[in-house]
Design a protein around this motif. Structure first.
Motif, PDB file in Angstrom:
ATOM      1  N   THR A   1       0.850  -1.187   0.000  1.00 14.18           N
ATOM      2  CA  THR A   1       0.000   0.000   0.000  1.00 14.18           C
ATOM      3  C   THR A   1       0.886   1.238   0.000  1.00 14.18           C
ATOM      4  O   THR A   1       1.801   1.354   0.820  1.00 14.18           O
ATOM      5  CB  THR A   1      -0.913   0.022   1.233  1.00 14.18           C
ATOM      6  N   TYR A   2       0.628   2.166  -0.899  1.00 13.66           N
ATOM      7  CA  TYR A   2       1.458   3.355  -0.966  1.00 13.66           C
ATOM      8  C   TYR A   2       1.196   4.288   0.207  1.00 13.66           C
ATOM      9  O   TYR A   2       0.063   4.631   0.514  1.00 13.66           O
ATOM     10  CB  TYR A   2       1.222   4.145  -2.257  1.00 13.66           C
ATOM     11  N   THR A   3       2.271   4.688   0.879  1.00 15.66           N
ATOM     12  CA  THR A   3       2.253   5.788   1.845  1.00 15.66           C
ATOM     13  C   THR A   3       3.571   6.533   1.677  1.00 15.66           C
ATOM     14  O   THR A   3       4.556   5.989   1.147  1.00 15.66           O
ATOM     15  CB  THR A   3       2.140   5.311   3.303  1.00 15.66           C
TER      16      THR A   3
ATOM     17  N   LEU B   1       9.593   6.563   1.573  1.00 13.21           N
ATOM     18  CA  LEU B   1      10.857   6.966   2.178  1.00 13.21           C
ATOM     19  C   LEU B   1      11.700   5.742   2.500  1.00 13.21           C
ATOM     20  O   LEU B   1      12.914   5.712   2.243  1.00 13.21           O
ATOM     21  CB  LEU B   1      10.598   7.781   3.440  1.00 13.21           C
ATOM     22  N   TRP B   2      11.082   4.710   3.078  1.00 16.21           N
ATOM     23  CA  TRP B   2      11.794   3.464   3.370  1.00 16.21           C
ATOM     24  C   TRP B   2      12.348   2.869   2.077  1.00 16.21           C
ATOM     25  O   TRP B   2      13.496   2.411   2.031  1.00 16.21           O
ATOM     26  CB  TRP B   2      10.859   2.473   4.060  1.00 16.21           C
ATOM     27  N   LEU B   3      11.554   2.889   1.029  1.00 15.90           N
ATOM     28  CA  LEU B   3      11.994   2.329  -0.247  1.00 15.90           C
ATOM     29  C   LEU B   3      13.171   3.114  -0.818  1.00 15.90           C
ATOM     30  O   LEU B   3      14.102   2.527  -1.390  1.00 15.90           O
ATOM     31  CB  LEU B   3      10.824   2.325  -1.240  1.00 15.90           C
ATOM     32  N   SER B   4      13.167   4.432  -0.653  1.00 11.25           N
ATOM     33  CA  SER B   4      14.272   5.248  -1.158  1.00 11.25           C
ATOM     34  C   SER B   4      15.589   4.856  -0.499  1.00 11.25           C
ATOM     35  O   SER B   4      16.637   4.772  -1.149  1.00 11.25           O
ATOM     36  CB  SER B   4      13.981   6.729  -0.907  1.00 11.25           C
TER      37      SER B   4
ATOM     38  N   TYR C   1       6.434   2.532  -7.956  1.00  7.69           N
ATOM     39  CA  TYR C   1       5.796   2.182  -6.683  1.00  7.69           C
ATOM     40  C   TYR C   1       4.589   3.058  -6.365  1.00  7.69           C
ATOM     41  O   TYR C   1       3.557   2.562  -5.913  1.00  7.69           O
ATOM     42  CB  TYR C   1       6.825   2.275  -5.545  1.00  7.69           C
ATOM     43  N   ARG C   2       4.694   4.338  -6.599  1.00  6.68           N
ATOM     44  CA  ARG C   2       3.614   5.250  -6.212  1.00  6.68           C
ATOM     45  C   ARG C   2       2.298   4.890  -6.911  1.00  6.68           C
ATOM     46  O   ARG C   2       1.237   4.907  -6.285  1.00  6.68           O
ATOM     47  CB  ARG C   2       4.000   6.687  -6.513  1.00  6.68           C
ATOM     48  N   GLU C   3       2.371   4.558  -8.203  1.00  6.97           N
ATOM     49  CA  GLU C   3       1.150   4.251  -8.954  1.00  6.97           C
ATOM     50  C   GLU C   3       0.712   2.796  -8.827  1.00  6.97           C
ATOM     51  O   GLU C   3      -0.475   2.495  -8.949  1.00  6.97           O
ATOM     52  CB  GLU C   3       1.360   4.568 -10.439  1.00  6.97           C
TER      53      GLU C   3
END
Length: 241
Positions: free
Chosen positions: A28-30, A35-38, A63-65
Motif C-alpha cells: 500500500t502506498y504511503t 521513504l523506506w523504499l528510497s 511504486y507510487r502508482e
C-alpha cells in the motif's frame, strides 16, 4: 557529490536493519513506505549487482502508482542483496542478522558471542526473564562469570527465581549475579565481553527474532569505549536480586 564510501561490514548491517524494518503494508502506498523504499534503493545500489540495481530502480519508479504490484517484490531483492553483502562482510559479522521465526539461528548467533568470553559477560536488557538462563547463558564456557543487568520497572518476575536456581545448581562452576537499575534507567540491549568488546542486540532476549527479524552486531571501538565504563558505573549502582 557525496564521496563517503560504506564498508562491507556496515553495508551488511544496514541491509539487515532495513530488512528488519520493512513495512508490513508495503503493498500500500504511503509517504513513509516510499521513504523506506528510497533508503532501500541506495543500499541495494551500494551492493553493486547490476540486475538487482535495475530491479530496485524499476520498483521505485513505479511504486507510487502500482504499490500493490511492485511493493511485495522488494523483499526478494533485499534478501539477495543481504546475502551478497554477508559474503563480503568480515567473519565477525556473519550471522548477525536473523530472520523472524528462526529460534535456532538466534541461539547460535548469541551463543557465538557468549563463547568468545574468557572471564566475564555482562548482559544488559531492561526486559530480562528466565529465557536468558534457559536458552542463552548455558552456552558461555564454564568459569566465565555472567552478570545480568535489568531494569526494576520492566524486568520479568521469572528472572529472580531462575537466577536463584542457577546459582544453587552451578555455584562457582558458572558464577552468576543479577542486578536491577533504578526504574526506567535502561534503554540498551547489549552484551559486553571481557570488558573490552560490546555487541548491540536489536531486541530483548526473551523475544529475539521470534516475531520480527533481529540483529546482533559489534559496536565500533569508539562507541564501546564509552559504553563499557558507563555500564560499569550502572552495575556498581544497581541493586542485587
Amino acid at each position: 557529490m557525496l564521496s563517503r564510501s560504506i564498508d562491507a561490514d556496515e553495508l551488511y548491517l544496514r541491509l539487515g536493519q532495513q530488512l528488519a524494518t520493512m513495512p508490513a503494508n508495503i503493498a500500500t502506498y504511503t509517504q513513509e513506505n516510499e521513504l523506506w523504499l528510497s533508503k532501500t534503493v541506495a543500499l541495494v545500489e551500494a551492493v553493486g549487482d547490476l540486475t538487482d540495481r535495475a530491479k530496485i530502480t524499476e520498483i521505485a519508479n513505479h511504486y507510487r502508482e502500482h504499490a500493490n504490484y511492485y511493493g511485495p517484490s522488494v523483499w526478494a531483492v533485499l534478501q539477495r542483496s543481504l546475502a551478497r553483502a554477508e559474503l563480503a562482510a568480515p567473519a565477525a559479522s556473519a550471522g548477525a542478522f536473523i530472520a523472524a521465526g528462526n529460534p535456532l539461528d538466534a541461539m547460535t548467533a548469541i551463543g557465538k558471542v557468549l563463547k568468545e568470553a574468557r572471564s566475564r559477560v555482562v548482559i544488559v536488557d531492561p526486559y530480562l526473564d528466565q529465557t536468558i538462563l534457559t536458552d542463552f547463558a548455558p552456552m558461555a564456557a564454564e568459569g566465565v562469570k555472567i552478570d545480568l543487568l535489568s531494569d526494576a520497572a520492566y524486568v520479568w518476575p521469572t528472572l529472580a527465581p531462575a537466577a536463584a536456581r542457577w546459582v544453587a545448581q552451578y555455584a562457582s562452576r558458572r558464577p552468576l549475579e543479577a542486578r536491577l537499575t533504578s526504574p526506567r534507567l535502561l534503554h540498551d540491549r547489549l552484551i559486553v565481553v571481557d570488558d573490552v568488546k560490546v555487541w548491540n542486540v536489536t531486541q530483548s532476549f526473551k523475544d529475539f527474532a521470534k516475531r520480527s527479524p533481529a540483529s546482533i552486531s559489534v559496536a565500533p571501538a569508539e562507541i564501546a569505549s564509552l559504553k563499557i565504563p558507563a555500564y560499569a558505573d550502572m552495575w556498581r549502582a544497581a541493586t542485587p536480586i
